[in-house]
Design an enzyme around this catalytic site. Sequence first.
Site, mmCIF file in Angstrom:
data_model
loop_
_atom_site.group_PDB
_atom_site.id
_atom_site.type_symbol
_atom_site.label_atom_id
_atom_site.label_comp_id
_atom_site.label_asym_id
_atom_site.label_seq_id
_atom_site.Cartn_x
_atom_site.Cartn_y
_atom_site.Cartn_z
ATOM 1 N N SER A 85 37.212 41.600 46.122
ATOM 2 C CA SER A 85 38.441 40.927 46.565
ATOM 3 C C SER A 85 39.678 41.337 45.779
ATOM 4 O O SER A 85 40.735 40.711 45.910
ATOM 5 C CB SER A 85 38.261 39.410 46.520
ATOM 6 O OG SER A 85 37.687 39.027 45.304
ATOM 7 N N THR A 187 40.832 36.456 44.167
ATOM 8 C CA THR A 187 42.024 36.879 43.444
ATOM 9 C C THR A 187 41.927 36.641 41.940
ATOM 10 O O THR A 187 41.486 35.583 41.522
ATOM 11 C CB THR A 187 43.200 36.015 43.950
ATOM 12 O OG1 THR A 187 43.227 36.093 45.353
ATOM 13 C CG2 THR A 187 44.504 36.441 43.333
ATOM 14 N N THR A 205 45.254 41.035 44.210
ATOM 15 C CA THR A 205 44.182 40.745 45.171
ATOM 16 C C THR A 205 44.192 41.741 46.330
ATOM 17 O O THR A 205 45.220 42.372 46.614
ATOM 18 C CB THR A 205 44.379 39.322 45.744
ATOM 19 O OG1 THR A 205 43.244 38.953 46.520
ATOM 20 C CG2 THR A 205 45.606 39.224 46.637
ATOM 21 N N ARG A 215 48.701 40.944 57.185
ATOM 22 C CA ARG A 215 48.721 39.616 56.566
ATOM 23 C C ARG A 215 49.005 39.736 55.062
ATOM 24 O O ARG A 215 48.457 40.579 54.368
ATOM 25 C CB ARG A 215 47.371 38.933 56.789
ATOM 26 C CG ARG A 215 47.246 37.518 56.190
ATOM 27 C CD ARG A 215 46.576 37.519 54.831
ATOM 28 N NE ARG A 215 46.241 36.167 54.373
ATOM 29 C CZ ARG A 215 45.838 35.899 53.145
ATOM 30 N NH1 ARG A 215 45.716 36.851 52.253
ATOM 31 N NH2 ARG A 215 45.540 34.657 52.791
ATOM 32 N N THR A 238 44.054 31.023 42.883
ATOM 33 C CA THR A 238 43.112 31.765 43.695
ATOM 34 C C THR A 238 42.748 30.898 44.892
ATOM 35 O O THR A 238 42.962 29.696 44.865
ATOM 36 C CB THR A 238 41.854 32.081 42.865
ATOM 37 O OG1 THR A 238 40.917 32.790 43.655
ATOM 38 C CG2 THR A 238 41.176 30.807 42.371
ATOM 39 N N GLY A 239 42.218 31.496 45.919
ATOM 40 C CA GLY A 239 41.773 30.705 47.060
ATOM 41 C C GLY A 239 42.572 31.019 48.313
ATOM 42 O O GLY A 239 43.230 32.066 48.405
HETATM 43 N N1 GLY Z 1 44.668 34.035 47.312
HETATM 44 C C1 GLY Z 1 44.521 35.270 47.908
HETATM 45 C C2 GLY Z 1 44.907 35.335 49.309
HETATM 46 O O1 GLY Z 1 44.849 34.340 50.013
HETATM 47 O O2 GLY Z 1 45.286 36.389 49.753
#
Ligand code: GLY
Length: 327
Positions: A85, A187, A205, A215, A238-239
């Site tokens: 990731s 991330t 990330t 995106r 993160t998340g």
């Molecule tokens: N937190 C990383 C993302 O949603 O891209």
Amino acid sequence: MKSRRSFIQNSFWGAFAATSGQFWERTTKHFEPAADPEAWPVVIATWDNRKATSAAWEVLKNGGRSLDAVEAGARVPEADPNDTSVGYGGFPDRDGNVTLDACIMDEFGNAGSVTFMQDIIHAVSVARRVMEKTPHVIISGEGARRFAIEEGFPVENLLTDKAREAWEKWKLTSQYKPVINIERHDTIGIVAMDAARRIAGACTTSGMAFKMHGRVGDSPVIGAGLFVDNEVGAAACTGLGELVLKTLGSFLVVEEMRKGKHPQKAAEVAIKRIIDKYPEAIKEAQVGFVAIDKKGRYGAYSIHPGFNYAVYQKGVNLMLEAGSHFS
Ligand code: GLY
């Protein structure tokens, strides 16, 4: 005549008052310990990124700058093909392209960011160049790639066999469904305070696996995936980026610390905000924050269990489980 102060100091009751006063302070929830001068340098990163905090510590322990430390730390998972990731080896978007987001902030409030960048492993270092060499904060897509090449970054294929196989498998159903704590690894957000109490942070990330092409998540957005205020502290997260973008989570954590909250309590406020605002979305989404303040204190909190973090302080590199709103 004795002053009241010397009377209290010299009497039994004075001794009792002094002792009970300390006891009282220790037991009130508002008790704020004095800054521990050994609490810095300190570095904290999302997930079990102890290799990253270790790389950062190499800079910090020699009196180096926190900005160099967080960049060194973020570069570790960026180069790791097994980290699916971040950077090289990151899972691609639904069209098979690995696209990277990253940002960085220094102790002066300078910031740099790249979004939707392809073919360059060390997005965090490109973000730093944006901060230091351009009048801009964010450079995106092909512009970011071109800028990186002009700056001498090598062009590389970021899609590993492992990531390609995962993408081929995903295409069989093509279901876009974020997975909580995916591989307990998402991330990296990393924030640090150095020996001179300079605070900096970075976030990098490859974003949500199999996302729509183009995106961009929270990680490269200043105030969302990362925020630093050298007078107060720093936070990163993160998340599921969409939830963080809509609440400017890292900015919120720093603002709560500015009001006097401990980093732990500040992280809890930001998680609670997401839960209150998006009660349906959070049922199947994870967000986790890490934070440090100017006293060298740290905290971490997430929506769901399973979020861990790495912290290097006083020469010890620890992996800790964060508290969470749901159990
Ligand atoms: N937190 C990383 C993302 O949603 O891209």
